[in-house]
Structures are given as structure tokens and as C-alpha cells.
Design a protein around this motif. Sequence first.
Motif, short mmCIF file in Angstrom:
data_model
loop_
_atom_site.label_atom_id
_atom_site.label_comp_id
_atom_site.label_asym_id
_atom_site.label_seq_id
_atom_site.Cartn_x
_atom_site.Cartn_y
_atom_site.Cartn_z
N ARG A 218 0.80 -1.22 0.00
CA ARG A 218 0.00 0.00 0.00
C ARG A 218 0.84 1.27 0.00
O ARG A 218 0.47 2.26 -0.62
CB ARG A 218 -0.92 -0.01 1.22
CG ARG A 218 -1.97 -1.10 1.20
CD ARG A 218 -3.05 -0.80 0.19
NE ARG A 218 -3.72 0.45 0.53
CZ ARG A 218 -4.58 1.07 -0.26
NH1 ARG A 218 -4.82 0.57 -1.45
NH2 ARG A 218 -5.17 2.19 0.13
N GLN A 219 1.97 1.26 0.71
CA GLN A 219 2.76 2.49 0.89
C GLN A 219 4.16 2.40 0.34
O GLN A 219 4.96 3.31 0.55
CB GLN A 219 2.80 2.84 2.38
CG GLN A 219 1.43 3.11 2.98
CD GLN A 219 1.51 3.47 4.46
OE1 GLN A 219 2.56 3.36 5.09
NE2 GLN A 219 0.40 3.91 5.02
N GLY A 220 4.49 1.33 -0.34
CA GLY A 220 5.80 1.22 -0.95
C GLY A 220 6.90 1.05 0.08
O GLY A 220 6.71 0.50 1.17
N VAL A 270 6.90 -1.78 -5.70
CA VAL A 270 5.74 -0.89 -5.72
C VAL A 270 6.17 0.54 -6.06
O VAL A 270 5.53 1.23 -6.87
CB VAL A 270 5.00 -0.93 -4.37
CG1 VAL A 270 3.95 0.17 -4.29
CG2 VAL A 270 4.33 -2.29 -4.19
N ASP A 271 7.28 1.00 -5.46
CA ASP A 271 7.77 2.35 -5.75
C ASP A 271 8.18 2.49 -7.21
O ASP A 271 7.91 3.51 -7.86
CB ASP A 271 8.95 2.69 -4.85
CG ASP A 271 8.50 3.06 -3.44
OD1 ASP A 271 7.28 3.22 -3.23
OD2 ASP A 271 9.37 3.19 -2.56
N GLN A 273 7.01 0.79 -9.73
CA GLN A 273 5.79 0.81 -10.52
C GLN A 273 5.11 2.17 -10.45
O GLN A 273 4.63 2.69 -11.46
CB GLN A 273 4.83 -0.28 -10.04
CG GLN A 273 3.56 -0.39 -10.88
CD GLN A 273 2.64 -1.48 -10.37
OE1 GLN A 273 2.80 -1.97 -9.28
NE2 GLN A 273 1.67 -1.85 -11.18
N ASN A 274 5.08 2.76 -9.26
CA ASN A 274 4.47 4.08 -9.12
C ASN A 274 5.24 5.13 -9.92
O ASN A 274 4.63 6.02 -10.54
CB ASN A 274 4.42 4.48 -7.65
CG ASN A 274 3.43 3.65 -6.85
OD1 ASN A 274 2.49 3.09 -7.42
ND2 ASN A 274 3.62 3.57 -5.56
N ARG A 275 6.58 5.05 -9.89
CA ARG A 275 7.37 6.01 -10.68
C ARG A 275 7.13 5.82 -12.17
O ARG A 275 7.04 6.79 -12.92
CB ARG A 275 8.86 5.85 -10.35
CG ARG A 275 9.25 6.40 -8.99
CD ARG A 275 10.77 6.53 -8.88
NE ARG A 275 11.42 5.24 -8.92
CZ ARG A 275 11.72 4.51 -7.85
NH1 ARG A 275 11.39 4.95 -6.65
NH2 ARG A 275 12.34 3.36 -7.97
N ASN A 277 4.39 4.62 -13.55
CA ASN A 277 3.05 5.13 -13.85
C ASN A 277 3.04 6.65 -13.93
O ASN A 277 2.36 7.23 -14.78
CB ASN A 277 2.06 4.66 -12.78
CG ASN A 277 1.80 3.18 -12.84
OD1 ASN A 277 2.02 2.54 -13.88
ND2 ASN A 277 1.33 2.60 -11.76
N GLU A 278 3.81 7.30 -13.05
CA GLU A 278 3.87 8.76 -13.08
C GLU A 278 4.53 9.25 -14.37
O GLU A 278 4.07 10.21 -15.00
CB GLU A 278 4.65 9.26 -11.86
CG GLU A 278 4.75 10.77 -11.77
CD GLU A 278 3.39 11.44 -11.66
OE1 GLU A 278 3.25 12.59 -12.11
OE2 GLU A 278 2.45 10.80 -11.14
#
Length: 528
Positions: A218-220, A270-271, A273-275, A277-278
Motif C-alpha cells: 500500500r505504501q511502498g 511498488v515504488d 511501478q508508481n514512478r 506510472n507517473e
Amino acid sequence: MVFVLLYLALDGVSFIHPLHGLNITPWNPAPALGMVFLVRYKKAAWGPLVLALLSSEALVRGLPALWWTSLVAVLILAAGYIALGSALERHLPPTQLLDDKRTLFSWLVLVAVGTLMVSYIYLFVLRLLGLLPNAGWWQAMGRFWMGDCVGIAVMMPLFWWLSCERGRLLLRRALNLESLGYAALAAMSLWVAFGFGEQHGFKLFFLLFMPIIWAATRQGMAGAILCAALLQVGVIAAIRLFHYQDAPLAELQILALAMAMVGFIVGVVVDEQNRTNEKLRQSLHLAAAGEMAGALAHELNQPLTALNAYAGACAQLVARGETGEQLQAAIHCVQRESMRATDVVRRLRDFFRTGETQIESILLPQLLGHVVQPFFEKAEQHGIRLKLHPTPEVYLLADKLQLEVVLRNLLSNAFDAVLSSPRHQRRISVSAWEEADEQICICVEDSGLGLTSEKAINLFEPFQTADSSNGLGLGMVISRAIIETHGGELWGEVASHGVFKLVLPIETAEAREAQAKRAESQKVLSAD
């Protein structure tokens, strides 16, 4: 001095089950703080680190009768930690520490190998100095290495984040309601694992993986770091609370290390993947801006050309002394074309920013004719046979400007696709026919290479651009978004030549009558 005080506090709290009263404990988080200090301040941190180790030796463990033996041991240990900190600083740049899987695994290997070497040298010196019995050397070796390795591996990420600008993110995560949730789950898991675990051989320890995986997912990395530190402190607190003996400590520490590494790996993925996606969102915004720029360039060409012509006519009329109806008519035309250009800019901006559309009733033959007409001159220049087939007389309830953007994109792709063919084989056709359920299908075909199965699957994926012979780019992503906004579909067919189709709903007679009544009502209100 702050560093020395913090080091003393950590060393004092973790000084449990010391072997022979020495600095050999099952958990040693103080060196993690030392590693962060060394990576941050490099050579400037050497002195404070030696002072912290000497202070801990004197205040936490107490100096033996021969004080110089402790001094030699502390200097050897300090040299080992300095070497490990230098290796971390040299091989893992601070800006990338624990930011991706590669640096995470490199950091873990350095910590494991480095603490092993430091443990071997330090304990060998203790043995030579007579502070460590020969019989317990291997037991001491395993405990000291595990204590340092687990302490650095679990706690260094927390201290590192707190020492940089990410500390604010860590604090925000800690104060989050969801963080309280996985903290509560961690407390419950610790109670179950240790309350009932000892009689089952600690087989319930796997429950501790649940909160850290939740936090990391959830929070990387921030959530994984917080939860790993919380669980490690909980494990040590449980060891002291339940008075566990030496036997299970090594096993528990290995499990705690494995638990933390699982959390860190999930968190870093997760981090990443979030980067990604950004970056994808930013690239799509740039793609939308490019499509908007292309659409604006084409749509503004006609009103700007007309504005230039009418402005020239006004200048000529003024030069002749004309002040009557002809000048007024020319000025009215300038105003009309400027309003048209303004409307083009506003509608395209609104769509690419918010997806807003301006629905109107559009006659399909007029729409296709208006879009295809400018391409005839280009087709003649490149030897392309461009044909617009007869089109059913149907109406669409849509945003005219947006549909023109899509159709021009398909035609541009078709032109790019046929330019690699010999001039006598270059053909493009635009056709339309009615389908069931009151829909119209518009088809753009070309004599290019067409789509393979793989390209057709990835046709509308961002950055899955085909080669220049097919002319497929990010414009297809935008085009599909526009068509889906209108309740239609857009796709490319697998064929030996280029085939792209879009289906749109036809405006029914009832809808046209209602639209006409609304338009009439608006005219009456405007007149009033």
C-alpha cells in the motif's frame, strides 16, 4: 554529540543476552546509525564514530581491568565499520540508495559480506587479547555477525530516510490511519506468534509477514521501512518479555531478516511501478499536447488565412476612404473568423484537459468531405490514389472538431503507411456504411503493410509505436479516447493491408427532432 548520544541510547537498549559481557548481542541496531552517519559525512564521521564506540564500551558494558584491551578492540571495530561505510558510500551513491531492486540487492550483499568480515576480524582480535574464550569463538562469531547484519539491514533504511528529505514522507506515512491499521495487525501478530508460538516451535512466526506485506503493497518502501522497524522492535521486546534463552534467538533473527527483506523487495517494486506510472501519465500529457498542437495547427489554418485576407481587404477599403457597408461587412467577417479560431482553441483545450465535448448534429457526408478534401492535394503530390466512396446520408450526434481530429489522424497514418510503396501501388480509400443497432461504420483502408497480430494487440498501448511504415503513434491512444467518449469503438484489423474502422451511433429521428427543438428554444431565449 547528537550522534554519540543516539548511538549510546541504541546500544544501551539493545544490550541484551550479552555473551561473556562483551559487545556480542543478538540484535545490534547502533551500527545502522553509524553506517548512515558514515555515508552522509564520510571522513568527518570517523572521529564521532570512534567516540561513540568508546563511550558505549565504557558506559554500557564497563571497561575491564586492562582498559587498553578494550581500546584496541574498539579501534579495530571502528576501522571495520569505517571500511564498510566507505564501501557503501562508494558502491551505492546516496541519491540511489534503496531506490530500485539492483541497489537494494547490492546493499544487502555489501551489508552481509561486510558484517561477516568485520565480525571475523573483531572476534579474532578479542581472542588474541584474551577477552574471548577459545571454546566459544564460533558461537560468538555467529551471534555477533547475525546481530550486526540484522541490525543494519533492518534499521539502516529507517535511519537513512529520517536523515534526508524523505523523512517528511516517512512521518506522513506513520501518521496515516492505514499505518495505524497495519501497526495494530503487527501487534496482534506478535502476540499470537510469541504468545502461542514457543510451544509450537515458533511455527506461527509466518503471521508477521502479513502486516509488512500489507504496508509495502500500500505504501511502498516507506511503509515497508516503518513496519520492518516496528516488527523488529516488537521481536526484541517479546524476547525480553518472555525471557527467551539463547537457543531460539538466532532462528528468530534469521526469520526477522527474511521478513524485512520480503517487505523491502515488495516496497521497492511498488515504488518503481508508481514512478513508471507517473512517467507514463506525464508522457501521455505530452502526447495529448502534441495531438492538440497538430489539431490546432490544422484547424486554425483556415480561420487565420481568412483573417489575413479580410484584414487586407479592410486595409484597402480604409485606404480608399470607404466607411460604409463594405467596410462594416469586412470587419464583421474578421470578427466571425476570430471567434471561430477562439472556439477551436477552447474546445480542443477543454477536451484534452477535462474530456469535455460540445455535442451537435453532424451530417456524415459533410464531415467526411470536409476532412478528406485537404488531403487530395497531398495525395496528388505523392502519387496516391485517394478515393472517398459515397456515404449514407445519416446524422451523428457528436463533437465535430474532435471527430475531425480522429479522422485526420487515421488519414495521416494511412499516408505514412503507403509512402514506402511504389507510386503505382499507393491507394487510400474512405468508406462508410450503416450497421445494425443504428450505428455507422467508417473505414479507412490503405495499401500499406497492414497490422500483424502482435501489433494489433499493442496498437493502443502507450509507447507501443509501430515502425514508420505503419505510421502508428500515440495519436491512436488519443483517438480511441475521443471515440469512446462518443460511445463508439476504434480498432485496427489484422490484414495484408492497412484497415482501420470506427463505429459510432447514428442520431435517430427522435433525437434530431429534440435537438432541433432545443436549438429553436435557445434562439427564442436569445432573441428575448
